[in-house]
Design a protein around this motif. Structure first.
Motif, short mmCIF file in Angstrom:
data_model
loop_
_atom_site.label_atom_id
_atom_site.label_comp_id
_atom_site.label_asym_id
_atom_site.label_seq_id
_atom_site.Cartn_x
_atom_site.Cartn_y
_atom_site.Cartn_z
N ARG A 45 62.43 104.33 -18.89
CA ARG A 45 62.48 105.69 -18.37
C ARG A 45 61.34 105.96 -17.39
O ARG A 45 61.54 106.60 -16.35
CB ARG A 45 62.45 106.70 -19.53
CG ARG A 45 63.73 106.75 -20.33
CD ARG A 45 63.73 107.96 -21.25
NE ARG A 45 63.60 109.21 -20.50
CZ ARG A 45 63.43 110.40 -21.07
NH1 ARG A 45 63.39 110.50 -22.40
NH2 ARG A 45 63.31 111.48 -20.33
N VAL A 46 60.13 105.49 -17.72
CA VAL A 46 59.00 105.69 -16.80
C VAL A 46 59.28 104.99 -15.47
O VAL A 46 59.08 105.55 -14.39
CB VAL A 46 57.69 105.18 -17.42
CG1 VAL A 46 56.57 105.16 -16.37
CG2 VAL A 46 57.28 106.06 -18.60
N GLU A 47 59.79 103.77 -15.53
CA GLU A 47 60.11 103.03 -14.31
C GLU A 47 61.13 103.77 -13.46
O GLU A 47 61.00 103.84 -12.23
CB GLU A 47 60.64 101.64 -14.67
CG GLU A 47 60.99 100.79 -13.46
CD GLU A 47 61.53 99.42 -13.85
OE1 GLU A 47 62.05 98.72 -12.96
OE2 GLU A 47 61.44 99.06 -15.05
N ASN A 48 62.14 104.36 -14.11
CA ASN A 48 63.22 105.02 -13.39
C ASN A 48 62.85 106.42 -12.92
O ASN A 48 63.29 106.86 -11.85
CB ASN A 48 64.48 105.11 -14.26
CG ASN A 48 65.09 103.75 -14.54
OD1 ASN A 48 64.92 102.81 -13.76
ND2 ASN A 48 65.79 103.63 -15.65
N GLU A 49 62.05 107.12 -13.72
CA GLU A 49 61.82 108.54 -13.47
C GLU A 49 60.50 108.85 -12.77
O GLU A 49 60.34 109.94 -12.21
CB GLU A 49 61.89 109.31 -14.79
CG GLU A 49 63.25 109.24 -15.47
CD GLU A 49 63.29 109.94 -16.82
OE1 GLU A 49 62.58 110.96 -16.97
OE2 GLU A 49 64.02 109.47 -17.72
N VAL A 50 59.56 107.91 -12.80
CA VAL A 50 58.24 108.17 -12.18
C VAL A 50 57.87 106.98 -11.29
O VAL A 50 57.04 106.15 -11.67
CB VAL A 50 57.15 108.43 -13.25
CG1 VAL A 50 55.89 108.96 -12.57
CG2 VAL A 50 57.63 109.39 -14.32
N ASP A 85 49.62 103.21 -16.29
CA ASP A 85 48.59 103.38 -15.27
C ASP A 85 49.06 104.38 -14.23
O ASP A 85 50.13 104.20 -13.65
CB ASP A 85 48.31 102.01 -14.64
CG ASP A 85 47.22 102.03 -13.58
OD1 ASP A 85 46.67 103.10 -13.29
OD2 ASP A 85 46.93 100.94 -13.05
N PHE A 86 48.25 105.43 -14.00
CA PHE A 86 48.61 106.37 -12.94
C PHE A 86 47.56 106.44 -11.83
O PHE A 86 47.74 107.17 -10.86
CB PHE A 86 48.91 107.77 -13.49
CG PHE A 86 47.77 108.44 -14.21
CD1 PHE A 86 46.74 109.05 -13.52
CD2 PHE A 86 47.77 108.50 -15.59
CE1 PHE A 86 45.72 109.69 -14.18
CE2 PHE A 86 46.74 109.14 -16.27
CZ PHE A 86 45.70 109.74 -15.56
N CYS A 87 46.46 105.67 -11.96
CA CYS A 87 45.51 105.67 -10.84
C CYS A 87 44.50 104.53 -10.89
O CYS A 87 43.71 104.39 -9.96
CB CYS A 87 44.76 107.00 -10.75
SG CYS A 87 43.55 107.27 -12.05
N GLU A 88 44.50 103.70 -11.93
CA GLU A 88 43.49 102.64 -12.00
C GLU A 88 43.78 101.53 -10.99
O GLU A 88 42.93 101.20 -10.16
CB GLU A 88 43.40 102.07 -13.41
CG GLU A 88 42.30 101.01 -13.54
CD GLU A 88 42.17 100.44 -14.93
OE1 GLU A 88 41.03 100.12 -15.31
OE2 GLU A 88 43.19 100.29 -15.65
N ASP A 89 44.96 100.93 -11.09
CA ASP A 89 45.33 99.83 -10.19
C ASP A 89 46.54 100.18 -9.32
O ASP A 89 47.14 99.31 -8.70
CB ASP A 89 45.66 98.57 -11.01
CG ASP A 89 44.44 98.04 -11.76
OD1 ASP A 89 43.32 98.16 -11.23
OD2 ASP A 89 44.61 97.52 -12.87
N VAL A 90 46.91 101.46 -9.32
CA VAL A 90 48.01 101.94 -8.47
C VAL A 90 47.51 103.16 -7.70
O VAL A 90 46.55 103.81 -8.11
CB VAL A 90 49.25 102.31 -9.31
CG1 VAL A 90 49.76 101.12 -10.10
CG2 VAL A 90 48.94 103.49 -10.26
N PRO A 91 48.15 103.49 -6.58
CA PRO A 91 47.79 104.74 -5.89
C PRO A 91 47.96 105.92 -6.83
O PRO A 91 48.92 105.99 -7.61
CB PRO A 91 48.79 104.79 -4.72
CG PRO A 91 49.16 103.36 -4.48
CD PRO A 91 49.17 102.72 -5.84
N ALA A 92 47.02 106.86 -6.76
CA ALA A 92 47.00 107.97 -7.71
C ALA A 92 48.27 108.81 -7.64
O ALA A 92 48.75 109.17 -6.56
CB ALA A 92 45.80 108.86 -7.45
N LEU A 93 48.83 109.10 -8.82
CA LEU A 93 49.99 109.98 -8.92
C LEU A 93 49.54 111.43 -9.00
O LEU A 93 48.37 111.73 -9.30
CB LEU A 93 50.82 109.62 -10.15
CG LEU A 93 51.34 108.18 -10.24
CD1 LEU A 93 52.24 108.03 -11.46
CD2 LEU A 93 52.08 107.77 -8.98
#
Length: 264
Positions: free
Chosen positions: A115-120, A139-147
């Protein structure tokens, strides 16, 4: 939240235990600075029992309990505590009682992952997931662009819609099955390892944190402290710290530690 520089001498002098978050509390931009680590050393050398209370995984916590100048560590937001017994040369590992029934089901997070993969879009499984026992970290900002804040809240909502507990840190949304949090297992750790009843010794314990998953600790400890970046979560905290540093991350932790030490 009162400035940490105004902490009275009698309050600082009474401190016997410092609990602290790790990410963005004793670290700065993802790094543990020499000054912050020295603060841990100096607190310990002064006879103050130090223990990180973190969302980080079991694999990290084993290392921390062995190598850092701490009495132990509570990990994965309360799933367990680890403490190294230097006299017996053995690691004490204590799971929260509800954890074992869930870790035997390796597929318990599969629907949440999907669900996270599909929805966010843009969210990712944390890079430290392989070292975890009990929770799923998104992860929402450590190793990915901040959400955005809304996207982070949506991740937490997906966990809750699937019957899991969700807590937001400064870098991850952590989710798990079973009722526990940082305070629950800090209480057990204090009893078992420190010989301290946190209800009776509340005024002698400082907790330092920075984000919403620290709220149970902020709300319980009368001398809880926040590093300055906790202000980014104003309005999203169920409880706020009593004292606040004017510096962020590890510099804020250093400031709080030496305010306590300088008044002893």
């Amino acid at each position: 939240m009162r400035p940490i520089a105004e902490m009275p001498r009698d309050v600082a002098a009474a401190v016997k235990v410092v609990f602290c978050d790790i990410d963005d509390t004793i670290t700065t931009d993802g790094r543990l600075t020499g000054a912050a680590y020295q603060a841990l050393e100096d607190l310990s050398a002064a006879g103050i029992a130090v223990a990180p209370i973190t969302g980080r995984p079991a694999g990290w916590c084993d290392m921390i309990a062995r190598f850092w100048p701490v009495r132990g560590v509570v990990g994965e937001n309360g799933a367990f505590y680890y403490a190294y017994d230097w006299d017996a040369h053995r690691m004490i590992r204590q799971l929260h009682p509800v954890v074992e029934e869930h870790v035997t089901n390796p597929h318990r997070f599969e629907r949440i992952r999907q669900r996270v993969e599909n929805e966010v879009p843009g969210a990712a499984i944390s890079a430290d997931q392989a070292f975890r026992l009990a929770d799923l970290a998104i992860d929402f900002c450590e190793d990915v662009p901040a959400l955005s804040d809304d996207e982070v809240e949506r991740i937490a909502a997906i966990f809750e819609e699937e019957g899991a507990i969700a807590k937001i840190s400064s870098i991850h949304v952590n989710g798990w099955f079973g009722e526990y949090d940082k305070l629950t297992t800090s209480r057990q750790f204090a009893t078992d390892i420190l010989g301290v009843n946190i209800d009776d010794a509340n005024a002698q314990i400082v907790f330092v944190g920075d984000s919403p998953n620290d709220a149970p600790m902020f709300g319980f400890f009368e001398n809880s402290c926040g590093v300055a970046n906790v202000r980014a979560f104003e309005g999203r905290l169920d409880a706020t710290p009593s004292w606040i540093a004017d510096r962020v991350g590890g510099a804020g932790f250093h400031q709080i530690a030496y305010q306590i030490l300088s008044l002893r």
